[in-house]
Motif scaffolding. Structure first.
Motif, mmCIF file in Angstrom:
data_model
loop_
_atom_site.group_PDB
_atom_site.id
_atom_site.type_symbol
_atom_site.label_atom_id
_atom_site.label_comp_id
_atom_site.label_asym_id
_atom_site.label_seq_id
_atom_site.Cartn_x
_atom_site.Cartn_y
_atom_site.Cartn_z
ATOM 1 N N MET A 188 11.702 15.408 -4.566
ATOM 2 C CA MET A 188 11.998 13.978 -4.678
ATOM 3 C C MET A 188 12.912 13.488 -3.557
ATOM 4 N N THR A 189 13.815 14.350 -3.098
ATOM 5 C CA THR A 189 14.711 13.952 -1.991
ATOM 6 C C THR A 189 14.019 14.085 -0.635
ATOM 7 N N ALA A 190 12.820 14.695 -0.622
ATOM 8 C CA ALA A 190 12.094 14.875 0.640
ATOM 9 C C ALA A 190 11.034 13.807 0.867
ATOM 10 N N VAL A 191 10.610 13.101 -0.201
ATOM 11 C CA VAL A 191 9.517 12.126 -0.023
ATOM 12 C C VAL A 191 10.027 10.820 0.541
ATOM 13 N N THR A 192 9.197 10.228 1.360
ATOM 14 C CA THR A 192 9.505 8.915 1.929
ATOM 15 C C THR A 192 8.198 8.192 2.211
ATOM 16 N N PHE A 193 8.262 6.885 2.416
ATOM 17 C CA PHE A 193 7.059 6.132 2.710
ATOM 18 C C PHE A 193 6.708 6.229 4.186
ATOM 19 N N GLN A 247 0.848 -1.187 0.000
ATOM 20 C CA GLN A 247 0.000 0.000 0.000
ATOM 21 C C GLN A 247 0.890 1.246 0.000
ATOM 22 N N VAL A 248 0.801 2.029 -1.066
ATOM 23 C CA VAL A 248 1.653 3.201 -1.228
ATOM 24 C C VAL A 248 1.084 4.383 -0.446
ATOM 25 N N LYS A 249 1.914 4.938 0.443
ATOM 26 C CA LYS A 249 1.541 6.151 1.174
ATOM 27 C C LYS A 249 2.801 6.992 1.356
ATOM 28 N N LEU A 250 2.898 8.078 0.601
ATOM 29 C CA LEU A 250 4.071 8.941 0.664
ATOM 30 C C LEU A 250 3.818 10.139 1.570
ATOM 31 N N ILE A 251 4.866 10.588 2.229
ATOM 32 C CA ILE A 251 4.827 11.832 3.003
ATOM 33 C C ILE A 251 6.061 12.653 2.636
ATOM 34 N N ILE A 252 5.960 13.963 2.850
ATOM 35 C CA ILE A 252 7.103 14.851 2.606
ATOM 36 C C ILE A 252 7.783 15.115 3.935
ATOM 37 N N ALA A 253 9.034 14.649 4.044
ATOM 38 C CA ALA A 253 9.836 14.827 5.255
ATOM 39 C C ALA A 253 11.105 15.585 4.868
ATOM 40 N N LEU A 254 11.136 16.879 5.178
ATOM 41 C CA LEU A 254 12.277 17.703 4.780
ATOM 42 C C LEU A 254 13.555 17.227 5.459
ATOM 43 N N ASN A 255 14.640 17.296 4.715
ATOM 44 C CA ASN A 255 15.964 16.970 5.248
ATOM 45 C C ASN A 255 16.961 17.989 4.717
#
Length: 365
Positions: free
Chosen positions: A359-364, A305-313
């Motif tokens: 793209m570098t901020a997204v993670t599952f 089940q795909v669920k992406l969130i934006i997590a700044l780094n």
């Protein structure tokens, strides 16, 4: 075949834009626009191109099913049974009528010619909208939003392209901007509002859709709109002030720059038309696979089940800052009038930095 249909869709948008731009600018009185010469053969070519280019999606459907029942029977079924085929017949008939009028254009009053061309272009846009994917999802509402979105886009793009390509000199420029700037604002509002209503049924999980090629193109399209809006602001506000102070300054190259920015948006839009829309992202991933760019930049290991969130780094923030700095540099270079290549190149660099930042901020989750 995908590349051919992608490019054909881009050229289809350009053809519609040329017809819309011709209709608008021919209708506008001479004192409210630059002196221009629009070759009749260019407008006829645009009209002839529409049924040819619009056939490519039909051909794609035919080739998809031809292996089962044969090419001849498949093309017959598609043209007479599918909504896309029925709409294509209507489009061809309307295009033939338009071509006939354009051939007789020298014999017709220019303003009457512009009204007829505009009316037939709107009818063809409505026919395309009736066969759109959104129409199949939500019926007349889908037709309405797709039609408004499409007409606003080709009206804005067409006026810019025709002005930039066929103007002989920038006379009456202040008068031109008096109606062109409000038209651009109205078109931008129309595109934005209709786009929001179109987004929900097609890509209800916007961030999750980035794992798919459709979502990647949609994201790039939305990012590409930012430098486009900036170019529009510069042409409508900053360069109006500049041209007032120096009437010898030629703004036509900057109008062409805004037109090219719209073509970049069209490029991503055309690619979206060749991909599977992400109604259910997880299901679409299982059926069609994820985007190769997402696999390369994020990961090729996707959960059920795909669920992406934006997590700044740190990296994503740095790329975001570089994107903002690039936009600021774009405005500075444009104001200094150091050629159109700098702003155009910086606009593309901004798209790259902003895209990589996300793209570098997204993670599952």
């Amino acid at each position: 075949m995908t590349i051919i249909t992608w490019l054909s869709e881009l050229l289809l948008y350009v053809s519609f834009s040329l017809l819309a731009g011709y209709s608008i600018l021919t209708f506008v009185p001479a004192r409210f626009k630059p002196e221009m010469r629009i070759p009749n053969k260019v407008i006829i070519l645009a009209a002839v191109s529409i049924p040819i280019l619009a056939f490519m999606p039909i051909l794609r459907i035919v080739l998809f099913f031809a292996g089962d029942i044969g090419f001849g029977l498949t093309i017959k079924n598609v043209l007479f049974s599918f909504e896309e085929g029925k709409a294509y017949f209507k489009l061809v008939i309307t295009a033939i009528v338009l071509i006939w009028f354009l051939i007789r254009r020298p014999l017709i009053n220019p303003r009457h010619s512009s009204i007829l061309t505009g009316l037939l272009t709107i009818i063809m846009a409505l026919i395309l909208s009736s066969a759109s994917h959104l129409a199949s999802l939500i019926g007349w509402q889908g037709v309405t939003w797709h039609f408004l979105h499409f007409v606003a886009a080709i009206s804005w793009a067409g006026t810019l392209l025709v002005t930039g390509c066929f103007s002989l000199k920038p006379d009456h420029w202040q008068n031109y901007l008096k109606w062109m700037t409000p038209l651009g604002i109205i078109c931008l509002i129309g595109i934005s509002v209709s786009g929001l209503f179109m987004l929900q049924p097609v890509a209800p999980d916007y961030v999750d859709s980035w794992v798919l090629s459709y979502g990647q193109a949609l994201l790039l399209k939305h990012i590409a709109v930012i430098p486009l809006i900036l170019f529009a602001f510069m042409n409508g506000v900053l360069y109006r002030y500049k041209q007032k102070r120096n009437t010898a300054w030629n703004p036509l190259s900057w109008i062409r720059m805004e037109g090219v920015a719209i073509l970049v948006v069209f490029l991503f839009t055309g690619y979206m038309g060749q991909q599977s829309p992400p109604h259910d992202v997880s299901l679409t991933v299982r059926e069609s696979g994820s985007s190769s760019w997402f696999q390369f930049l994020v990961t090729d290991k996707l959960p059920e089940q795909v669920k992406l969130i934006i997590a700044l780094n740190g990296l994503s923030v740095m790329l975001g800052v570089l994107a903002i700095f690039t936009l600021a540099l774009l405005v500075y270079k444009a104001w200094k009038s150091e050629g159109w290549k700098w702003p155009q190149g910086l606009g593309l660099i901004f798209i790259a930095f902003a895209y990589l930042s996300l793209m570098t901020a997204v993670t599952f989750q």
